[in-house]
Write a protein that holds these residues in place. Sequence first.
Motif, PDB file in Angstrom:
ATOM      1  N   ASP A   1      -5.731   6.908  -3.889  1.00  0.00           N
ATOM      2  CA  ASP A   1      -6.441   5.664  -3.571  1.00  0.00           C
ATOM      3  C   ASP A   1      -7.944   5.909  -3.438  1.00  0.00           C
ATOM      4  O   ASP A   1      -8.730   4.961  -3.420  1.00  0.00           O
ATOM      5  N   HIS A   2      -8.346   7.188  -3.392  1.00  0.00           N
ATOM      6  CA  HIS A   2      -9.778   7.519  -3.338  1.00  0.00           C
ATOM      7  C   HIS A   2     -10.239   8.400  -4.496  1.00  0.00           C
ATOM      8  O   HIS A   2     -11.438   8.481  -4.747  1.00  0.00           O
TER       9      HIS A   2
ATOM     10  N   TYR B   1      -2.091   0.598  10.399  1.00  0.00           N
ATOM     11  CA  TYR B   1      -2.588   1.624   9.471  1.00  0.00           C
ATOM     12  C   TYR B   1      -2.542   2.995  10.141  1.00  0.00           C
ATOM     13  O   TYR B   1      -2.007   3.954   9.592  1.00  0.00           O
TER      14      TYR B   1
ATOM     15  N   PHE C   1       0.857  -1.180   0.000  1.00  0.00           N
ATOM     16  CA  PHE C   1       0.000   0.000   0.000  1.00  0.00           C
ATOM     17  C   PHE C   1       0.901   1.240   0.000  1.00  0.00           C
ATOM     18  O   PHE C   1       1.880   1.316   0.755  1.00  0.00           O
TER      19      PHE C   1
ATOM     20  N   HIS D   1     -11.334  13.447   0.337  1.00  0.00           N
ATOM     21  CA  HIS D   1      -9.871  13.284   0.416  1.00  0.00           C
ATOM     22  C   HIS D   1      -9.354  13.050  -0.996  1.00  0.00           C
ATOM     23  O   HIS D   1      -9.932  12.247  -1.737  1.00  0.00           O
TER      24      HIS D   1
ATOM     25  N   HIS E   1      -5.676  12.611   6.495  1.00  0.00           N
ATOM     26  CA  HIS E   1      -4.250  12.463   6.582  1.00  0.00           C
ATOM     27  C   HIS E   1      -3.496  13.499   5.749  1.00  0.00           C
ATOM     28  O   HIS E   1      -2.292  13.683   5.909  1.00  0.00           O
TER      29      HIS E   1
ATOM     30  N   HIS F   1     -11.493   3.017   4.280  1.00  0.00           N
ATOM     31  CA  HIS F   1     -10.901   1.668   4.229  1.00  0.00           C
ATOM     32  C   HIS F   1     -11.497   0.834   5.359  1.00  0.00           C
ATOM     33  O   HIS F   1     -11.626   1.319   6.478  1.00  0.00           O
TER      34      HIS F   1
ATOM     35  N   ASP G   1     -10.068   8.950   5.835  1.00  0.00           N
ATOM     36  CA  ASP G   1      -9.111   7.915   6.260  1.00  0.00           C
ATOM     37  C   ASP G   1      -9.266   7.535   7.741  1.00  0.00           C
ATOM     38  O   ASP G   1      -8.809   6.466   8.164  1.00  0.00           O
TER      39      ASP G   1
ATOM     40  N   GLU H   1      -6.259  11.926  -1.981  1.00  0.00           N
ATOM     41  CA  GLU H   1      -5.210  10.943  -2.252  1.00  0.00           C
ATOM     42  C   GLU H   1      -5.734   9.967  -3.311  1.00  0.00           C
ATOM     43  O   GLU H   1      -6.899   9.555  -3.280  1.00  0.00           O
TER      44      GLU H   1
HETATM   45 FE1  FEO Z   1      -4.896   9.120   2.657  1.00  0.00          FE
HETATM   46 FE2  FEO Z   1      -6.651   6.200   2.015  1.00  0.00          FE
HETATM   47  O1  FEO Z   1      -5.771   7.806   1.624  1.00  0.00           O
END
Ligand code: FEO
Length: 399
Positions: A84-85, A196, A24, A80, A147, A227, A166, A82
């Motif tokens: 991954d989203h 995490y 990740f 967010h 984050h 997540h 997150d 980032e």
């Molecule tokens: Fe800070 Fe799951 O991204």
Amino acid sequence: MQNSVLIEKDLYYVGGSDRRIPLFESAYPVPRGVSYNSYLLLDEKTALFDTVDKSVSEVFFENVESVLGGRNLDYLVIHHMEPDHSASFEGIVSRYPNVKVVVNQKIAAMLKNFFSCDLPELIIVKDGDTLSFGKHTHRFVFAPMVHWPEVMLSFDETTGTLFSADAFGTFGALSGSLFADEVEFEKEFLDDARRYYFNIVGKYGVQVQNVLKKAATLPIKTVCPLHGPVWRKDFSWFLNKYDIWSKYEPEEKGVAVYFASIYGHTGNAAEILATALAENGVPVKTYDTSFTHYSELLSEAFRYSHVVFAAPTYNNGIFVSMEQFLNELVSHNYQNRAFALIENGSWAPQANKLMREKLASLKGMREIGEGVTMLSSVKEDSKEKLYRLAKDIALDLTK
Ligand code: FEO
């Protein structure tokens, strides 16, 4: 084929899990995979809360289309940025070109930096603003550095559902059960949730505390993170973990013994100490810093009240894997722990002095004993010192 889940009236899970990802963020091993959560509200208007990583975009697009059931997508709320989203943002805009995108100013700026497509209409919200989708009204709660700086949460005032970005997430793919109360979360997810937390947002304890204070004012019934499982029961148990973690308080009384060892002698000293600690009734875990990933070393260090670092002197410095681990502790704001040191050096031991200097830059660190020094291998005198150190640590743990 679509694979969505009804969470509560009007609200669906439309994300997906990736079990093939090895690292990740190209950094953290996720042998149990990871989920990228996205949620879709069917109200008088339809609203999608975040998109997903590219790895699960196919099932995500099918989920969205299926749940919409022929309706248009009216709003996309981005909590967010980032990737991954947000990586599937352009895919959503191309499929639903009339969608209005709900963001804050920082998210708007990042959208332009990440993407080259023509942006749809943006609705810019401020901290505390509300937006109604019909029966459901969302209040936006900014959560900078949880984050990234642009992060915001939103709270459905109609149902008490918090979309927490997150925060309250975890590594680990969803295994069919979406809800935390349908799995043995403590057994199946807590270690991953802790790893995490400390690796992803652990540096920002103050900012997490600020969010927890805001959350305490909200009548939360359900928590939908980006997540891991959705919380609808006993959330206060997990909230309490976040409170402990973000205050940098130990979660458990016990000792994490970390050693680096080139030929096994320093490891032998660490194992002798660990055995003596156990004989003194102390909960103890032992890790070789060369063979356990630093993300796990780090989360275990935050978990326990006491830590021991044992390292050989190497190139007149600290042995590589221990130095890297200590650097990770420093960069993640490690603090408020009792520690003890063991060094090895065949001609000029330096490791304790250098480890102590690194730890001196951290808040609230307290050394037990004066450090054990061994020359090449454990002998009777150093063994005695290890036994004495184990007693001192055990005594300290009773305070
Ligand atoms: Fe800070 Fe799951 O991204």
